[in-house]
Design a protein around this motif. Structure first.
Motif, PDB file in Angstrom:
ATOM      1  N   GLN A  59       1.172  -2.199 -15.999  1.00 35.89           N
ATOM      2  CA  GLN A  59       0.631  -2.669 -14.722  1.00 35.89           C
ATOM      3  C   GLN A  59      -0.519  -1.749 -14.320  1.00 35.89           C
ATOM      4  O   GLN A  59      -0.807  -0.775 -14.986  1.00 35.89           O
ATOM      5  CB  GLN A  59       1.720  -2.662 -13.647  1.00 35.89           C
ATOM      6  CG  GLN A  59       2.884  -3.577 -13.954  1.00 35.89           C
ATOM      7  CD  GLN A  59       2.472  -5.023 -14.018  1.00 35.89           C
ATOM      8  OE1 GLN A  59       1.765  -5.529 -13.151  1.00 35.89           O
ATOM      9  NE2 GLN A  59       2.907  -5.708 -15.058  1.00 35.89           N
ATOM     10  N   GLY A  60      -1.153  -2.039 -13.212  1.00 44.45           N
ATOM     11  CA  GLY A  60      -2.249  -1.197 -12.743  1.00 44.45           C
ATOM     12  C   GLY A  60      -3.329  -2.029 -12.105  1.00 44.45           C
ATOM     13  O   GLY A  60      -3.078  -3.122 -11.593  1.00 44.45           O
ATOM     14  N   GLU A  81       3.389   1.859 -14.019  1.00 46.76           N
ATOM     15  CA  GLU A  81       4.559   1.135 -14.520  1.00 46.76           C
ATOM     16  C   GLU A  81       4.864  -0.158 -13.766  1.00 46.76           C
ATOM     17  O   GLU A  81       5.372  -1.103 -14.355  1.00 46.76           O
ATOM     18  CB  GLU A  81       5.785   2.048 -14.468  1.00 46.76           C
ATOM     19  CG  GLU A  81       5.672   3.250 -15.380  1.00 46.76           C
ATOM     20  CD  GLU A  81       6.837   4.197 -15.212  1.00 46.76           C
ATOM     21  OE1 GLU A  81       7.987   3.722 -15.135  1.00 46.76           O
ATOM     22  OE2 GLU A  81       6.594   5.410 -15.153  1.00 46.76           O
ATOM     23  N   THR A  82       4.584  -0.205 -12.462  1.00 43.97           N
ATOM     24  CA  THR A  82       4.930  -1.381 -11.664  1.00 43.97           C
ATOM     25  C   THR A  82       3.754  -1.834 -10.806  1.00 43.97           C
ATOM     26  O   THR A  82       2.900  -1.032 -10.438  1.00 43.97           O
ATOM     27  CB  THR A  82       6.122  -1.097 -10.721  1.00 43.97           C
ATOM     28  OG1 THR A  82       5.732  -0.111  -9.766  1.00 43.97           O
ATOM     29  CG2 THR A  82       7.349  -0.625 -11.486  1.00 43.97           C
ATOM     30  N   ASP A  83       3.743  -3.117 -10.477  1.00 48.07           N
ATOM     31  CA  ASP A  83       2.691  -3.633  -9.604  1.00 48.07           C
ATOM     32  C   ASP A  83       2.837  -3.108  -8.184  1.00 48.07           C
ATOM     33  O   ASP A  83       1.870  -3.041  -7.433  1.00 48.07           O
ATOM     34  CB  ASP A  83       2.634  -5.157  -9.635  1.00 48.07           C
ATOM     35  CG  ASP A  83       3.886  -5.817  -9.088  1.00 48.07           C
ATOM     36  OD1 ASP A  83       4.953  -5.183  -9.081  1.00 48.07           O
ATOM     37  OD2 ASP A  83       3.797  -6.989  -8.664  1.00 48.07           O
ATOM     38  N   PHE A  84       4.060  -2.715  -7.809  1.00 50.19           N
ATOM     39  CA  PHE A  84       4.273  -2.138  -6.481  1.00 50.19           C
ATOM     40  C   PHE A  84       3.407  -0.883  -6.297  1.00 50.19           C
ATOM     41  O   PHE A  84       2.725  -0.729  -5.292  1.00 50.19           O
ATOM     42  CB  PHE A  84       5.750  -1.795  -6.274  1.00 50.19           C
ATOM     43  CG  PHE A  84       6.017  -1.065  -4.998  1.00 50.19           C
ATOM     44  CD1 PHE A  84       6.046  -1.735  -3.795  1.00 50.19           C
ATOM     45  CD2 PHE A  84       6.220   0.309  -4.997  1.00 50.19           C
ATOM     46  CE1 PHE A  84       6.273  -1.062  -2.600  1.00 50.19           C
ATOM     47  CE2 PHE A  84       6.451   0.996  -3.807  1.00 50.19           C
ATOM     48  CZ  PHE A  84       6.476   0.306  -2.609  1.00 50.19           C
ATOM     49  N   GLU A  90      -2.662   5.091  -2.252  1.00 49.70           N
ATOM     50  CA  GLU A  90      -2.886   6.297  -3.055  1.00 49.70           C
ATOM     51  C   GLU A  90      -3.395   5.932  -4.445  1.00 49.70           C
ATOM     52  O   GLU A  90      -4.316   6.565  -4.968  1.00 49.70           O
ATOM     53  CB  GLU A  90      -1.605   7.127  -3.182  1.00 49.70           C
ATOM     54  CG  GLU A  90      -1.096   7.712  -1.897  1.00 49.70           C
ATOM     55  CD  GLU A  90      -0.247   6.740  -1.078  1.00 49.70           C
ATOM     56  OE1 GLU A  90       0.086   5.631  -1.566  1.00 49.70           O
ATOM     57  OE2 GLU A  90       0.077   7.083   0.067  1.00 49.70           O
ATOM     58  N   PHE A  91      -2.807   4.919  -5.048  1.00 52.53           N
ATOM     59  CA  PHE A  91      -3.203   4.497  -6.394  1.00 52.53           C
ATOM     60  C   PHE A  91      -4.613   3.925  -6.367  1.00 52.53           C
ATOM     61  O   PHE A  91      -5.443   4.245  -7.219  1.00 52.53           O
ATOM     62  CB  PHE A  91      -2.199   3.469  -6.924  1.00 52.53           C
ATOM     63  CG  PHE A  91      -2.354   3.184  -8.388  1.00 52.53           C
ATOM     64  CD1 PHE A  91      -1.800   4.030  -9.339  1.00 52.53           C
ATOM     65  CD2 PHE A  91      -3.037   2.059  -8.826  1.00 52.53           C
ATOM     66  CE1 PHE A  91      -1.928   3.761 -10.688  1.00 52.53           C
ATOM     67  CE2 PHE A  91      -3.165   1.781 -10.173  1.00 52.53           C
ATOM     68  CZ  PHE A  91      -2.615   2.640 -11.101  1.00 52.53           C
ATOM     69  N   ARG A  92      -4.895   3.090  -5.371  1.00 50.58           N
ATOM     70  CA  ARG A  92      -6.238   2.504  -5.255  1.00 50.58           C
ATOM     71  C   ARG A  92      -7.295   3.582  -5.014  1.00 50.58           C
ATOM     72  O   ARG A  92      -8.395   3.523  -5.570  1.00 50.58           O
ATOM     73  CB  ARG A  92      -6.277   1.475  -4.129  1.00 50.58           C
ATOM     74  CG  ARG A  92      -5.520   0.208  -4.452  1.00 50.58           C
ATOM     75  CD  ARG A  92      -5.613  -0.791  -3.286  1.00 50.58           C
ATOM     76  NE  ARG A  92      -4.889  -1.987  -3.571  1.00 50.58           N
ATOM     77  CZ  ARG A  92      -5.380  -3.013  -4.270  1.00 50.58           C
ATOM     78  NH1 ARG A  92      -6.592  -2.960  -4.731  1.00 50.58           N
ATOM     79  NH2 ARG A  92      -4.640  -4.081  -4.494  1.00 50.58           N
ATOM     80  N   ALA A  93      -6.947   4.567  -4.194  1.00 47.93           N
ATOM     81  CA  ALA A  93      -7.884   5.660  -3.923  1.00 47.93           C
ATOM     82  C   ALA A  93      -8.160   6.460  -5.195  1.00 47.93           C
ATOM     83  O   ALA A  93      -9.311   6.849  -5.454  1.00 47.93           O
ATOM     84  CB  ALA A  93      -7.334   6.573  -2.833  1.00 47.93           C
TER      85      ALA A  93
END
Length: 168
Positions: A59-60, A81-84, A90-93
C-alpha cells in the motif's frame, strides 16, 4: 525526582504520538525527564521499526512536487503496509517532503546499496536516503523514514522516485 503528571504525559504524547501507557512508562523510567523520555520512545520506535523492515509494503501513495516556475518536478512512490497509514497526515507529509528533496537535490540512487563501485561520488550527494534533509540538515532522509515507521507502527519505504527538469 519529579512526579509523572497527566500534563507531562500529555506533553510527551503530543511531541511523539506514542500511546499513553508508553509515554507514562517512558517518563517513569527516566525519572520525569521529558527530553530523555522522548529519546527513549524514539529508540523504542526504531527498534520496533527494524523488526518490521521485512514486511511487504503493498500500500502507499504516489506524491508529486512541482517547483515554482514549473521547470523542475519529482514523483515519489512511498510504500506502507496498510491503506489506513497511507491516508494519515504524517505519511502524506513524508511523501511530500521526499518529493521536494528529490526535486531540490537530484539524487541518482536510493541507497548506498545501489551505488555502483565505479561511482566515486559521496553517498550523501547521490543517494537519497543518505542525503541531509533539506528542511533540517541534522537528519537524513533515512532518519525521516525510520521516524515515520516508528510513529505509524508499520514498515515504510521509498519504493521509487523520479526527477524531471527542463534542459537536463
Amino acid at each position: 525526582m519529579p512526579a509523572v503528571t497527566v500534563e507531562l504525559i500529555k506533553s510527551l504524547r503530543e511531541q511523539t504520538g506514542a500511546g499513553i501507557s508508553d509515554c507514562k512508562n517512558a517518563l517513569e523510567d527516566t525519572g520525569g525527564d521529558l527530553e530523555r523520555a522522548v529519546e527513549a520512545l524514539r529508540q523504542k520506535g526504531f527498534e520496533q521499526a527494524a523488526k518490521r523492515a521485512d514486511r511487504e509494503t503493498s500500500q502507499g501513495l504516489i506524491e508529486s512536487y512541482i517547483h515554482t516556475g514549473g521547470r523542475v518536478g519529482a514523483l515519489v512512490q512511498l510504500g506502507c503496509e496498510t491503506d489506513f497509514v497511507a491516508r494519515t497526515d504524517e505519511f502524506r507529509a513524508l511523501a511530500h517532503d521526499i518529493a521536494m528533496q528529490v526535486a531540490a537535490m537530484s539524487p541518482v540512487y536510493l541507497s548506498e546499496d545501489d551505488l555502483p563501485e565505479d561511482d566515486d561520488r559521496p553517498a550523501a550527494q547521490v543517494c537519497l536516503l543518505q542525503q541531509p534533509f533539506i528542511k533540517d540538515g541534522s537528519r537524513t532522509l533515512a532518519d525521516l523514514v525510520r521516524e515515520t515507521a516508528a510513529q505509524t507502527g508499520e514498515n515504510v519505504r521509498i519504493v521509487h522516485f523520479s526527477r524531471l527538469a527542463l534542459g537536463e
